[in-house]
Every structure is written in C-alpha cells, then in structure tokens.
Design an enzyme around this catalytic site. Sequence first.
Site, PDB file in Angstrom:
ATOM      1  N   ASN A   7       0.847  -1.103  -0.156  1.00 40.10           N
ATOM      2  CA  ASN A   7      -0.140   0.143  -0.046  1.00 40.10           C
ATOM      3  C   ASN A   7       0.921   1.232  -0.145  1.00 40.10           C
ATOM      4  OD1 ASN A   7      -1.785   2.014   0.395  1.00 40.10           O
ATOM      5  ND2 ASN A   7      -2.221   1.466   2.549  1.00 40.10           N
ATOM      6  N   TRP A   8       0.833   1.581  -1.344  1.00 42.68           N
ATOM      7  CA  TRP A   8       2.050   2.992  -1.175  1.00 42.68           C
ATOM      8  C   TRP A   8       1.295   4.258  -0.618  1.00 42.68           C
ATOM      9  CZ3 TRP A   8       3.682   2.315  -7.111  1.00 42.68           C
ATOM     10  CH2 TRP A   8       4.611   1.055  -7.235  1.00 42.68           C
ATOM     11  N   LYS A   9      -0.160   4.324  -0.320  1.00 39.39           N
ATOM     12  CA  LYS A   9      -0.803   5.629   0.204  1.00 39.39           C
ATOM     13  C   LYS A   9      -0.365   6.541  -0.780  1.00 39.39           C
ATOM     14  CE  LYS A   9      -0.062   3.519   4.711  1.00 39.39           C
ATOM     15  NZ  LYS A   9      -0.199   3.878   6.194  1.00 39.39           N
ATOM     16  N   HIS A  90      -9.414   1.616   4.819  1.00 37.76           N
ATOM     17  CA  HIS A  90      -8.351   1.786   5.453  1.00 37.76           C
ATOM     18  C   HIS A  90      -8.387   2.873   6.757  1.00 37.76           C
ATOM     19  CE1 HIS A  90      -4.319   3.018   6.453  1.00 37.76           C
ATOM     20  NE2 HIS A  90      -3.826   1.844   5.643  1.00 37.76           N
ATOM     21  N   GLU A 162      -5.345  -4.325  10.821  1.00 36.58           N
ATOM     22  CA  GLU A 162      -4.454  -3.364  10.982  1.00 36.58           C
ATOM     23  C   GLU A 162      -4.688  -2.446  12.109  1.00 36.58           C
ATOM     24  OE1 GLU A 162      -2.469  -2.436   7.000  1.00 36.58           O
ATOM     25  OE2 GLU A 162      -4.332  -1.112   7.302  1.00 36.58           O
ATOM     26  N   SER A 208       3.151  -1.526  10.427  1.00 32.49           N
ATOM     27  CA  SER A 208       4.650  -1.403  10.812  1.00 32.49           C
ATOM     28  C   SER A 208       5.205  -2.763  10.469  1.00 32.49           C
ATOM     29  CB  SER A 208       4.859  -0.912  12.078  1.00 32.49           C
ATOM     30  OG  SER A 208       4.398   0.397  12.243  1.00 32.49           O
ATOM     31  N   GLY A 229       2.709  -0.895   4.519  1.00 38.26           N
ATOM     32  CA  GLY A 229       2.782   0.365   3.967  1.00 38.26           C
ATOM     33  C   GLY A 229       4.359   0.794   3.686  1.00 38.26           C
TER      34      GLY A 229
HETATM   35  P1  PGA Z   1       2.975   0.677   7.743  1.00 34.79           P
HETATM   36  O1  PGA Z   1       1.247   1.067   6.946  1.00 34.79           O
HETATM   37  O2  PGA Z   1       3.058  -0.731   7.142  1.00 34.79           O
HETATM   38  O3  PGA Z   1       3.460   2.155   7.178  1.00 34.79           O
HETATM   39  O4  PGA Z   1       2.452   0.727   9.182  1.00 34.79           O
HETATM   40  C1  PGA Z   1       0.376  -0.259   7.011  1.00 34.79           C
HETATM   41  C2  PGA Z   1      -0.990   0.391   6.316  1.00 34.79           C
HETATM   42  O5  PGA Z   1      -1.315   1.515   6.460  1.00 34.79           O
HETATM   43  O6  PGA Z   1      -1.543  -0.210   5.632  1.00 34.79           O
END
Ligand code: PGA
Length: 248
Positions: A7-9, A90, A162, A208, A229
């Site tokens: 998930n690249w946001k 999300h 999550e 994380s 992420g």
């Molecule tokens: P993160 O994000 O791995 O940076 O904690 C995960 C997500 O939001 O899907």
Amino acid sequence: MAILAANWKMYKTIAEASAWCEVVQRSPWLDRAEVLVFPPLTALSALRRDGLRLGLGAQDVGWAEQGAFTGMVSAAQLRDAGCAYALVAHSERRRYACEDDRMAARKIAALWQAGLTPVYCVGEDASERDAGRGPRRLAQQVDTVLGELRGEMAGRLIIAYEPVWAIGSGSPATPAQACEAAGLIRERIAAACGAAALARIALLYGGSTSPASAAGFMAEPLIDGLLVGSASLDPASFLAMLEVMVHA
Ligand code: PGA
C-alpha cells in the site's frame, strides 16, 4: 498461497512506480506468493501499460455505480483501469474522510458487483484497546460487512487486521496479538457465514511490518499474508519480505 500487498498511500510519481515494478518483477519468487500493489490512482494506467504481473488494486473506491459524484471513482472504472482489488476503509480513510462501517459495507457491495475483490481493513485504535474495547470494535467492523456477504462472494473477500496504533508507528503488534485478533475475526465469519465461507476468506496483518518482523507473522497459521505500508516503498525491503514469506 500467501498474500503480500504493498500500500503506497500518497507516495510515488508514475516514473517511480514503474521503476519499482521493474525491480520487483525481476524477483524469482513472484509465482510463489500472491503479490498485490495498491499505487496512487495516477499510476494505475502506466503500470498496466508496462505489463504488470502483480495484482493491481486501488486504495479506495466510490460506493455509487455512476453519476454526479465529483471526485469519486467507481468500481467499474477501477476494473476498466486494470484493477482487480481495492482497499476499503483503511484507517486513514476512516480518519481523514470520515468513513464508517456502513460506508465500507456499501463499497464492498459495489466492488463485488463489478467483480473486484475488496481488501477490507479493520482494527481498533489505541483508546479502544486501552479501554478493553478492542475485541468489541473488531466484531462490530466485521459483522457490518458480513451482513452483505453471500456464499459465492467469500472467495472474493480479503480482511486486513490493521490495529490503528500500529500503523506507521514503527512498532508492529506482536504475532500473538495479531493471531488473537485473527481468531476473533474468524469466529465472527464462521458464526455468520459458516465454515465453508471461512475457509475462502484470506486474512492479512498490517501495521509497521518489515523484513525483520515478517517471519513472525507468517509463522502464525491464522494469518495468510501481510499488508505493508512504509516497508513496501523501497523495492529491496519489499522483496526481502517476499523472500521471507515464500520460505515461511
Ligand atoms: P505501515 O502501513 O506498514 O506503514 O504501518 C500499513 C498500512 O497502513 O496499510
């Protein structure tokens, strides 16, 4: 097969997205896991044009089929752009776009209608966890959506646990915590939809995760994969997680 999703946001230009894919697609492990990528909308067409061999998904979807909905993109439009998946609810959408469980249920129904697979994100926040309300919140999130589930859709649903307190914090949940949540989610599915549906719904952990923590989660039999992420942005660290996964 285990699932590894990036998930690249709101990161990466089109050129950066293409460069990432070029590196990742050289991996010899690609056919040993289901690898999905959720780029920003702007990069969808370019990745498809580049001959992407990974599952392509969007980070959100509009709940309506079509119409005067400025800024929304429908499930059918995502399919048209090459998507087979979309994230739903999300925690950042819940937080910044005020999405709730009922909205999530509508989005999931829209995705199913268009033939896409939703990746439904659930998880308690820190205050719910500290007040001992985590399990109740999780049950609520899952139950709302299971109300929409018809038997044949079970094979087209992925749920990502999550916990909000773990996302972007640098401190993932422990595999035991993730496993406990996965157990609860599975109980709700079994109670609402039966064992056959349960066997067909994949369950991911996200929050994380990193190459260092991946093995611990993948050792848990109730967890089918990871939604990643920050550690997915660098192709080297994403590939390191893929390697851990195929050897788990
Ligand atoms: P993160 O994000 O791995 O940076 O904690 C995960 C997500 O939001 O899907």
